[in-house]
Scaffold this motif. Structure first.
Motif, PDB file in Angstrom:
ATOM      1  N   ASN A  15      37.655  35.785  46.031  1.00  0.00           N
ATOM      2  CA  ASN A  15      38.297  36.477  44.929  1.00  0.00           C
ATOM      3  C   ASN A  15      39.715  35.934  44.706  1.00  0.00           C
ATOM      4  OD1 ASN A  15      38.877  38.440  42.957  1.00  0.00           O
ATOM      5  ND2 ASN A  15      39.562  39.891  44.504  1.00  0.00           N
ATOM      6  N   GLN A  16      40.468  35.783  45.781  1.00  0.00           N
ATOM      7  CA  GLN A  16      41.837  35.274  45.653  1.00  0.00           C
ATOM      8  C   GLN A  16      41.849  33.784  45.295  1.00  0.00           C
ATOM      9  OE1 GLN A  16      44.422  37.214  45.407  1.00  0.00           O
ATOM     10  NE2 GLN A  16      43.046  38.926  45.786  1.00  0.00           N
ATOM     11  N   LEU A  17      40.904  33.023  45.840  1.00  0.00           N
ATOM     12  CA  LEU A  17      40.814  31.608  45.472  1.00  0.00           C
ATOM     13  C   LEU A  17      40.471  31.463  43.993  1.00  0.00           C
ATOM     14  CD1 LEU A  17      38.959  30.160  48.582  1.00  0.00           C
ATOM     15  CD2 LEU A  17      41.347  29.774  47.957  1.00  0.00           C
TER      16      LEU A  17
ATOM     17  N   ASN B  86      42.509  29.685  41.115  1.00  0.00           N
ATOM     18  CA  ASN B  86      41.827  28.710  40.279  1.00  0.00           C
ATOM     19  C   ASN B  86      42.033  29.011  38.790  1.00  0.00           C
ATOM     20  OD1 ASN B  86      40.361  26.347  40.738  1.00  0.00           O
ATOM     21  ND2 ASN B  86      38.441  27.336  40.221  1.00  0.00           N
ATOM     22  N   ASP B  87      42.092  30.286  38.449  1.00  0.00           N
ATOM     23  CA  ASP B  87      42.316  30.683  37.060  1.00  0.00           C
ATOM     24  C   ASP B  87      43.761  30.458  36.619  1.00  0.00           C
ATOM     25  OD1 ASP B  87      39.674  31.446  36.970  1.00  0.00           O
ATOM     26  OD2 ASP B  87      40.089  33.578  37.225  1.00  0.00           O
ATOM     27  N   LEU B  88      44.715  30.560  37.537  1.00  0.00           N
ATOM     28  CA  LEU B  88      46.127  30.357  37.201  1.00  0.00           C
ATOM     29  C   LEU B  88      46.479  28.875  37.018  1.00  0.00           C
ATOM     30  CD1 LEU B  88      47.936  32.786  39.664  1.00  0.00           C
ATOM     31  CD2 LEU B  88      47.999  32.904  37.173  1.00  0.00           C
TER      32      LEU B  88
ATOM     33  N   GLN C  50      35.579  20.705  42.333  1.00  0.00           N
ATOM     34  CA  GLN C  50      34.888  20.699  43.629  1.00  0.00           C
ATOM     35  C   GLN C  50      34.740  22.116  44.160  1.00  0.00           C
ATOM     36  OE1 GLN C  50      33.169  18.512  44.404  1.00  0.00           O
ATOM     37  NE2 GLN C  50      34.065  16.512  44.595  1.00  0.00           N
ATOM     38  N   TRP C  51      35.775  22.941  43.958  1.00  0.00           N
ATOM     39  CA  TRP C  51      35.687  24.327  44.413  1.00  0.00           C
ATOM     40  C   TRP C  51      34.605  25.067  43.635  1.00  0.00           C
ATOM     41  CZ3 TRP C  51      36.199  29.381  42.793  1.00  0.00           C
ATOM     42  CH2 TRP C  51      36.282  30.323  43.814  1.00  0.00           C
TER      43      TRP C  51
ATOM     44  N   THR D  22      49.701  34.913  44.703  1.00  0.00           N
ATOM     45  CA  THR D  22      48.294  34.634  44.988  1.00  0.00           C
ATOM     46  C   THR D  22      48.154  33.862  46.291  1.00  0.00           C
ATOM     47  OG1 THR D  22      47.751  34.651  42.649  1.00  0.00           O
ATOM     48  CG2 THR D  22      46.204  33.529  44.093  1.00  0.00           C
ATOM     49  N   GLU D  23      49.034  32.900  46.518  1.00  0.00           N
ATOM     50  CA  GLU D  23      48.987  32.127  47.768  1.00  0.00           C
ATOM     51  C   GLU D  23      49.211  33.050  48.964  1.00  0.00           C
ATOM     52  OE1 GLU D  23      48.039  29.030  48.250  1.00  0.00           O
ATOM     53  OE2 GLU D  23      47.845  28.631  46.118  1.00  0.00           O
TER      54      GLU D  23
END
Length: 188
Positions: free
Chosen positions: A45-47, A51-53, A81-82, A131-132
């Motif tokens: 969810n956080q990744l 990814n969206d940001l 790749q993710w 997010t990080e």
């Protein structure tokens, strides 16, 4: 006759206690296995949030540093790749590659003082930083859940019950990259 009934009663009581203990250990293993799945979902969810940001951040930086094409390509490749990764192990590797690509982007940003003052960029960087931090916390929680599960399926009697029902130790841990272990060089 009385002693035979007593012996049978004791055997029955011990069998019932062992059966209840086995159910308890099995349920604990299942709960820990499900916790790993839930913690992994939080990491994903956080990744995904990161990814969206990233496209917005990249587009903002592109306006200032259009000649930094390689950096943008690396980020795009890492994001794809993710998205393509099917297993947790593949996603961990893709997330690590994305971390590297983002760190190169942040190095590019250092060369553009006007960009560092841009409000859109600053807002995106704040969101990315938050997010990080969330990713770091969720990775830690995931690793703790994997550790707890692995202990449960490796110690006695959990190892016997886990083996009977096909539960194996989990192997997917988030680990620091080798480069993160090196002492940074500080120059003034």
């Amino acid at each position: 006759m009385k002693s035979v009934l007593t012996i049978l009663g004791v055997i029955l009581a011990v069998t019932i206690i062992l059966f209840i203990s086995m159910i308890s250990v099995y349920n604990g293993i299942v709960s820990k296995h499900e916790l790993i799945t839930a913690k992994w979902a939080q990491v994903e969810n956080q990744l995904q949030r990161r990814n969206d940001l990233i496209p917005n951040l990249v587009n903002t930086v592109k306006g200032y540093a259009s000649h930094e094409k390689t950096v943008f390509e690396n980020i795009t490749n890492a994001r794809s790749q993710w998205a393509k990764a099917a297993t947790a192990e593949d996603k961990i590797k893709a997330a690590t590659d994305l971390d590297r690509a983002l760190s190169r982007l942040l190095l590019v940003v250092e060369n553009y003082p006007n960009l560092k003052a841009d409000q859109t960029f600053l807002s995106l960087m704040d969101n990315l930083s938050g997010t990080e931090n969330r990713i770091s916390v969720e990775r830690m929680r995931y690793n703790e859940a994997v550790k707890d599960y692995n202990v449960a399926v490796r110690v006695f009697p959990g190892n016997i019950i886990a083996g009977m029902f096909g539960y194996k130790p989990a192997t997917e841990y988030f680990k620091a990259e080798e480069s993160a272990k090196a002492v940074p060089e500080v120059k003034f």
